[in-house]
Motif scaffolding. Sequence first.
Motif, short mmCIF file in Angstrom:
data_model
loop_
_atom_site.label_atom_id
_atom_site.label_comp_id
_atom_site.label_asym_id
_atom_site.label_seq_id
_atom_site.Cartn_x
_atom_site.Cartn_y
_atom_site.Cartn_z
N GLN A 145 62.94 5.24 -8.95
CA GLN A 145 62.83 5.27 -7.48
C GLN A 145 62.41 6.64 -6.99
O GLN A 145 61.65 6.76 -6.03
CB GLN A 145 64.17 4.87 -6.87
CG GLN A 145 64.08 4.58 -5.37
CD GLN A 145 63.25 3.34 -5.08
OE1 GLN A 145 63.59 2.24 -5.52
NE2 GLN A 145 62.16 3.51 -4.34
N ASP A 149 59.30 7.24 -4.55
CA ASP A 149 59.53 7.93 -3.28
C ASP A 149 58.60 9.14 -3.15
O ASP A 149 58.07 9.43 -2.08
CB ASP A 149 60.99 8.38 -3.17
CG ASP A 149 61.94 7.21 -2.96
OD1 ASP A 149 61.45 6.09 -2.68
OD2 ASP A 149 63.16 7.40 -3.09
N ARG A 165 53.74 2.19 -10.08
CA ARG A 165 54.78 1.34 -10.68
C ARG A 165 54.30 0.78 -12.02
O ARG A 165 55.07 0.68 -12.97
CB ARG A 165 55.13 0.19 -9.74
CG ARG A 165 56.35 -0.61 -10.22
CD ARG A 165 56.54 -1.88 -9.42
NE ARG A 165 57.80 -2.52 -9.76
CZ ARG A 165 58.03 -3.23 -10.86
NH1 ARG A 165 57.07 -3.37 -11.77
NH2 ARG A 165 59.21 -3.78 -11.07
N GLY A 190 65.11 -3.93 -9.99
CA GLY A 190 65.48 -3.69 -8.60
C GLY A 190 64.72 -2.56 -7.95
O GLY A 190 65.06 -2.14 -6.84
N LEU A 191 63.67 -2.06 -8.62
CA LEU A 191 62.89 -0.96 -8.07
C LEU A 191 62.20 -1.38 -6.78
O LEU A 191 61.57 -2.45 -6.72
CB LEU A 191 61.85 -0.49 -9.09
CG LEU A 191 61.03 0.75 -8.73
CD1 LEU A 191 61.93 1.96 -8.57
CD2 LEU A 191 59.97 1.00 -9.80
N GLU A 192 62.30 -0.57 -5.77
CA GLU A 192 61.75 -0.88 -4.45
C GLU A 192 60.54 0.00 -4.16
O GLU A 192 60.61 1.22 -4.25
CB GLU A 192 62.81 -0.65 -3.37
CG GLU A 192 62.32 -0.91 -1.96
CD GLU A 192 63.37 -0.59 -0.92
OE1 GLU A 192 63.06 -0.69 0.29
OE2 GLU A 192 64.49 -0.23 -1.30
N ARG A 194 58.63 1.35 -1.45
CA ARG A 194 58.78 1.55 -0.01
C ARG A 194 57.45 1.78 0.66
O ARG A 194 56.50 2.26 0.05
CB ARG A 194 59.72 2.74 0.25
CG ARG A 194 61.13 2.43 -0.23
CD ARG A 194 62.01 3.66 -0.24
NE ARG A 194 63.33 3.34 -0.78
CZ ARG A 194 64.21 4.23 -1.20
NH1 ARG A 194 63.90 5.50 -1.16
NH2 ARG A 194 65.38 3.86 -1.65
N ARG A 195 57.36 1.42 1.92
CA ARG A 195 56.12 1.55 2.67
C ARG A 195 55.80 3.02 2.92
O ARG A 195 56.68 3.86 3.01
CB ARG A 195 56.23 0.81 4.01
CG ARG A 195 56.46 -0.69 3.85
CD ARG A 195 56.61 -1.37 5.18
NE ARG A 195 55.39 -1.25 5.99
CZ ARG A 195 55.25 -1.74 7.22
NH1 ARG A 195 56.27 -2.35 7.79
NH2 ARG A 195 54.12 -1.60 7.88
#
Length: 217
Positions: A145, A149, A165, A190-192, A194-195
Amino acid sequence: MATRRESTPLAQGKERRLDGTGWPWRVRLYAPQPGGTSYQIKFKAPAGEGEPWKPILRWANTEAEARKIFARAEEALDHELAAPASATVRGARIIEALAAEYIADSKRRGKAPLTIQGRESRVIAHVLPAIGLVPVAKWRVEHSQQVLDRASKTVHSARGREDVRGTLAAMRKLAWRLEWLDRRFDPLDGLEIRRSTVFQGATTRYVDRGCDPRPAR
């Protein structure tokens, strides 16, 4: 003369006679000596074609880690695999080393030069600055993450962030294949993604105020 303190045996493997001497021996796991903290795993491994087998000693700080090394030594002997790596070698297996293996593996597989350049660029720009010194064995989703980020601050397209990713996913697959990372752990679970924080209409290209952006005639 003080007597030498003996370690307590915790486990022993199957009897073997593979070292060329004909004498039986086993993989053995010993508890720390009185007052000590390190577990010991002793076994033998091939030294080279026609050479006598050499005794191997591995150390571990916990019984759980020691039993993993013990099991790997037994498996290596059963299936003629490489012996478990030393603590020094395991300690050098950080994300930076995995990234180097990832690029080298891409070259060995004959990937196109532009593909390799893209992978190197993403590794250098996003992966290494964020988690380069993290041990691969301790790579978890929070580290991945951190990479995304960081990338979200400079990579403003969804496709670009997916590429980052994808780089992490390829490195994870290689880490599993090299057995640097236990397959029980998935650092992308569960990696997100983000916008981007860049507002609509903003550009990722910047021009120095002292320069004329118009092309020269």
